[in-house]
Design an enzyme around this catalytic site. Sequence first.
Site, short mmCIF file in Angstrom:
data_model
loop_
_atom_site.label_atom_id
_atom_site.label_comp_id
_atom_site.label_asym_id
_atom_site.label_seq_id
_atom_site.Cartn_x
_atom_site.Cartn_y
_atom_site.Cartn_z
N ASP A 29 31.90 -14.30 66.69
CA ASP A 29 31.16 -14.74 65.51
C ASP A 29 30.31 -15.98 65.81
O ASP A 29 30.69 -16.80 66.64
CB ASP A 29 32.20 -15.05 64.41
CG ASP A 29 31.61 -14.89 63.03
OD1 ASP A 29 30.44 -14.46 62.91
OD2 ASP A 29 32.31 -15.20 62.06
N ASN A 77 28.63 -4.06 59.04
CA ASN A 77 27.39 -4.65 59.60
C ASN A 77 26.13 -3.84 59.30
O ASN A 77 25.01 -4.33 59.47
CB ASN A 77 27.52 -4.87 61.12
CG ASN A 77 28.40 -6.03 61.50
OD1 ASN A 77 28.97 -6.06 62.58
ND2 ASN A 77 28.54 -7.01 60.61
C1 FPP Z 1 28.47 -11.82 64.96
O1 FPP Z 1 27.65 -12.98 64.84
C2 FPP Z 1 28.01 -10.96 66.07
C3 FPP Z 1 27.67 -9.63 65.99
C4 FPP Z 1 27.74 -8.87 64.73
C5 FPP Z 1 27.17 -8.86 67.15
C6 FPP Z 1 27.87 -9.15 68.44
C7 FPP Z 1 27.30 -8.32 69.52
C8 FPP Z 1 27.07 -8.74 70.78
C9 FPP Z 1 27.37 -10.11 71.26
C10 FPP Z 1 26.51 -7.76 71.77
C11 FPP Z 1 27.60 -7.08 72.56
C12 FPP Z 1 27.03 -6.04 73.45
C13 FPP Z 1 27.72 -5.00 74.00
C14 FPP Z 1 27.03 -3.96 74.77
C15 FPP Z 1 29.14 -4.83 73.81
P1 FPP Z 1 26.86 -13.19 63.48
O2 FPP Z 1 25.56 -12.51 63.60
O3 FPP Z 1 27.71 -12.75 62.35
O4 FPP Z 1 26.65 -14.74 63.46
P2 FPP Z 1 26.63 -15.66 62.15
O5 FPP Z 1 28.02 -15.58 61.57
O6 FPP Z 1 26.32 -17.01 62.70
O7 FPP Z 1 25.58 -15.13 61.24
#
Ligand code: FPP
Length: 249
Positions: A29, A77
Site C-alpha cells: 500500500d 480495485n
Molecule cells: C496499492 O497502492 C497498490 C496497488 C493497488 C498495486 C500494486 C501493484 C504493483 C506494485 C505491481 C506489481 C506487479 C506484478 C507483476 C506483480 P495504492 O495505489 O492504493 O496507494 P495509495 O494508498 O497511496 O493510494
Amino acid sequence: MTAKPIALQKLPVDLEQSRLPQHVAVIMDGNGRWAKRRGKPRIMGHQRGVDSLKDLLRCCKDWGVPALTAYAFSTENWGRPMEEVQFLMTLFERVLQRELNEMMAEDVRIRFVGNLSALPQSLQKQIEKSMKDTENNSSIQFTVATNYGGREEIIQACRAIASLVKEGSLQPEEINEAIFENHLYTQGIIHPDLLIRTSGEMRLSNFLLWQMAYAEIYVTQTLWPDFDRGEFHKALLAYQQRERRFGKV
Ligand code: FPP
C-alpha cells in the site's frame, strides 16, 4: 535487479534462520501517496512499487524465506479510475514478459490466485505461460493475488463443495478444513506466517481471510515504493519477538 552490498545479501546476524516465517504475505500500500508527495502521477508509484516487489522477492530467496505472496489487485480495485486500472493491467503483463527469463534463472515458481478469467485475454495468456514455464522451479514460491477477494474465494469454494454434495460424491459431514482448503485458489500453498502491510493502514482488506487466521500482522508507516531490505529486516525482527501460541497457553 540492482546489485546489493554483500552484507544485505546475507541473513542479518540478529535474525534466527530457524525461526524465519516460511511464508510472508504483503499488502503493497501507498504507491499513489508516494507519487503524489513527489508531484508525480499515481502510476509512477506503481512503477516504483514493482522494483520494491522484485527486491523483496530476491531478498526472501537470499535470506531463506521460501514463499512470498503479494496483493497486486483486489476485486475492489476495479473501482479505480479506468486509466489507472488499464495501466496496472498493462504493467502486470509487461513485468511478467520482462521478468520470465530471470524467474527461470533464479528458480522462482510463480502462481496467480484470484478470479483470473475476468482479466484481459492477453494478460491471462501471459499468466498461463509464466505459471506453466516456472511450475518445476522450487527455490522460492511467489504468488501474486490478482483480481483477488477473500470473500469471493470462500464463496467459490462453497459452491464447488456444494456441487459435490449435490451430485452425491461428498457427504455434508465429510466436509472438513482439508477439503475446504482444496477448493481455495491457494490450494497447495502453506498459510502465511507473517503479513506485512505498508503505509500505516491496519486492515486485512479482504486478503487471504481464511489463510491468515493465525498470521502475525506487521504494519509499517513506510510507503510501498520505499520498502527495502532494511524495512524487511525490521519486520522480521518484530516477527521473531512475537510469541505464537495458536490459541494455546
Ligand atoms: C496499492 O497502492 C497498490 C496497488 C493497488 C498495486 C500494486 C501493484 C504493483 C506494485 C505491481 C506489481 C506487479 C506484478 C507483476 C506483480 P495504492 O495505489 O492504493 O496507494 P495509495 O494508498 O497511496 O493510494
